[in-house]
Design an enzyme around this catalytic site. Structure first.
Site, mmCIF file in Angstrom:
data_model
loop_
_atom_site.group_PDB
_atom_site.id
_atom_site.type_symbol
_atom_site.label_atom_id
_atom_site.label_comp_id
_atom_site.label_asym_id
_atom_site.label_seq_id
_atom_site.Cartn_x
_atom_site.Cartn_y
_atom_site.Cartn_z
ATOM 1 N N SER A 46 0.784 -1.229 0.000
ATOM 2 C CA SER A 46 0.000 0.000 0.000
ATOM 3 C C SER A 46 0.819 1.282 0.000
ATOM 4 O O SER A 46 0.241 2.366 -0.129
ATOM 5 C CB SER A 46 -0.956 0.006 1.189
ATOM 6 O OG SER A 46 -2.113 -0.710 0.852
ATOM 7 N N ALA A 105 -14.517 -12.431 -1.514
ATOM 8 C CA ALA A 105 -13.951 -13.777 -1.665
ATOM 9 C C ALA A 105 -13.422 -14.019 -3.076
ATOM 10 O O ALA A 105 -12.560 -14.884 -3.276
ATOM 11 C CB ALA A 105 -15.007 -14.823 -1.323
ATOM 12 N N TYR A 134 -10.498 2.932 5.602
ATOM 13 C CA TYR A 134 -9.489 2.545 4.610
ATOM 14 C C TYR A 134 -10.069 1.534 3.635
ATOM 15 O O TYR A 134 -10.612 0.512 4.036
ATOM 16 C CB TYR A 134 -8.304 1.947 5.353
ATOM 17 C CG TYR A 134 -7.066 1.718 4.525
ATOM 18 C CD1 TYR A 134 -6.108 2.708 4.392
ATOM 19 C CD2 TYR A 134 -6.845 0.505 3.901
ATOM 20 C CE1 TYR A 134 -4.956 2.499 3.660
ATOM 21 C CE2 TYR A 134 -5.702 0.281 3.161
ATOM 22 C CZ TYR A 134 -4.760 1.283 3.041
ATOM 23 O OH TYR A 134 -3.616 1.072 2.307
ATOM 24 N N SER A 135 -9.952 1.793 2.348
ATOM 25 C CA SER A 135 -10.500 0.889 1.337
ATOM 26 C C SER A 135 -9.631 0.898 0.095
ATOM 27 O O SER A 135 -9.404 1.946 -0.518
ATOM 28 C CB SER A 135 -11.929 1.298 0.966
ATOM 29 O OG SER A 135 -12.395 0.527 -0.131
ATOM 30 N N ASN A 136 -9.182 -0.273 -0.314
ATOM 31 C CA ASN A 136 -8.376 -0.384 -1.525
ATOM 32 C C ASN A 136 -9.179 -0.058 -2.781
ATOM 33 O O ASN A 136 -8.600 0.286 -3.814
ATOM 34 C CB ASN A 136 -7.784 -1.787 -1.612
ATOM 35 C CG ASN A 136 -6.734 -2.016 -0.546
ATOM 36 O OD1 ASN A 136 -5.657 -1.454 -0.601
ATOM 37 N ND2 ASN A 136 -7.049 -2.829 0.451
ATOM 38 N N GLY A 164 2.645 -0.970 4.135
ATOM 39 C CA GLY A 164 2.073 -1.866 3.143
ATOM 40 C C GLY A 164 2.267 -3.312 3.508
ATOM 41 O O GLY A 164 3.253 -3.677 4.150
#
Length: 435
Positions: A112, A170, A208-210, A368
């Site tokens: 990250s 998933a 927090y979100s990718n 990260g």
């Protein structure tokens, strides 16, 4: 699985005026008492600085060895306090050394930390007038982002959009574990996150979100017509001479690299969910070498490869204003609170970078984690001081299942931050984290 979000040195050269000025007959000159005293003072200061630097190196080396003794396959430490040659340390377990002798200059998957580079790319476009931080995402990615009319580019960059994190789906599990080598596009990763209901209304809070950075990757492509990988190369790596920095799109490497490991199914720590126990890779003595696993599922959220040395140069260029004009650098450092219990004096997240107070000084940083690799990079507010800790495994940290290992990591991180500021670790100081 998520990417975590915490978070030989010599003194500056003391010039001897007689040598610098090229005095013709220095051996015959009789220095004045005041000059002799000044030179003696300088020599004493230089000697004290050398002694202090060696003590600092010895302390960090000892803590790195303790981390390896606690169970880490290895560790790379680099600390530059801005006053001389950086400390660089590479230590590893004997079993890992049989595979590859770890070097402080090895390429490493930065997880990250990638987000900081993506934010820089967006802010460069903002400076060029091509994108606005307050543009609705719908303008650039029509129909692709839930609540896209209410979510701004800024909200993507500082994680206040409310978008679900695609790495929690998933469908990504096989890619995370290396059993699915497919090459994921930014649009595909965004689609995985976008099929879930948002967590909260845009701008309501921080989470927090990718998926935010999957959207950033898609936006960069839409605005420029170039891939995030090409933009990293052309706008950051080449201009700064970062010859070991690139956004990976498959499991290949371009230079000497650190081998990354995860425990095999029989040696996973307690508490790891069953669905995460089987990791693809090359088995060896209870570990799996996952170095060849593709990180493309990380994309613009986490697929950059770099080195401790390259990242130091990147942070210095960023914080000193070489990569961004002053207005955009100020935006990058405008933060939102990440700890609801301490919204004023606690950690904050800016645009792709975090900040937090520590016992030794205020850090700017990112951390990260991606299968086989954990990393954290620190700098001060000017970029004059930098530090990095790289550990070639990720599961043990992700699930925090080993107290001994976690304590060794905290001790090393705290010492590294204080060394970066040229300060001793205060008695009773806690871990230095960025969120």
């Amino acid at each position: 699985m998520r990417w975590s979000r915490r978070l030989r040195l010599v003194p500056a050269v003391v010039t001897v005026s007689g040598l610098v000025l090229g005095v013709a007959t220095p051996a015959l000159a009789t220095p004045a008492p005041a000059a002799s005293a000044a030179r003696a003072a300088k020599a004493g200061a230089a000697g004290a600085a050398r002694d202090g630097a060696e003590a600092q190196r010895a302390r960090l080396t000892g803590l790195a060895r303790e981390l390896v003794a606690a169970g880490a396959p290895g560790v790379i430490v680099r600390v530059d306090d801005g006053r001389g040659r950086p400390i660089e340390i590479a230590d590893q377990a004997p079993w890992a050394a049989r595979d590859h002798r770890l070097d402080a200059g090895d390429e490493f998957r930065m997880g990250s930390n990638t987000k900081t580079m993506m934010a820089v790319l967006v802010l460069q476009l903002v400076a060029e007038g091509r994108v606005g931080l307050d543009d609705p995402v719908e303008r650039w990615l029509p129909g692709l982002v839930p609540n896209g009319g209410a979510i701004t580019v800024r909200m993507l960059l500082n994680h206040t959009s409310g978008l679900f994190d695609y790495t929690e789906d998933a469908a990504l599990r096989p890619a995370i574990l290396g059993t699915d080598p497919r090459r994921w596009s930014a649009a595909e990763l965004l689609a995985v996150g976008a099929r879930h209901e948002p967590l909260f209304a845009p701008g309501a809070k921080w989470s927090y979100s990718n998926t935010n950075y999957a959207a950033v990757g898609a936006l960069l492509e839409q605005v420029t017509g170039a891939s995030p990988a090409d933009l990293v190369r052309d706008r950051i790596a080449r201009p700064l001479g970062l010859w070991h920095t690139y956004l990976a799109t498959d499991g290949g490497w371009r230079g000497r690299y650190a081998r990354g490991y995860e425990p095999d199914a029989a040696h996973m720590p307690p508490g790891v969910p069953a669905e995460f126990r089987t990791v693809a890779g090359v088995p060896r003595d209870g570990q799996v070498d996952v170095s060849g696993n593709s990180p493309s599922w990380g994309g613009a959220a986490g697929a950059v490869v770099s080195t401790a040395r390259d990242w130091s140069r990147f942070y210095t260029a960023l914080m000193s204003g070489r990569l961004l004009p002053a207005a955009q650098l100020a935006q990058l450092r405008t933060t939102v609170a990440t700890d609801p219990a301490n919204p004023v004096d606690g950690p904050g997240y800016g645009l792709g970078i975090e900040t937090a107070p520590t016992p030794c000084g205020t850090i700017w940083a990112h951390e990260g984690g991606i299968t086989g690799y954990s990393s954290v990079n620190y700098t001060d507010g000017t970029g004059g001081r930098t530090a990095t800790v790289l550990v070639p495994t990720e599961f043990r940290y992700e699930f925090e299942a080993d107290p001994k290992l976690a304590e060794a990591d905290r001790a090393l991180q705290t010492a590294v931050v204080c060394a970066m500021f040229g300060e001793p670790v205060p008695a009773g100081a806690g871990t230095a984290q960025s969120g």
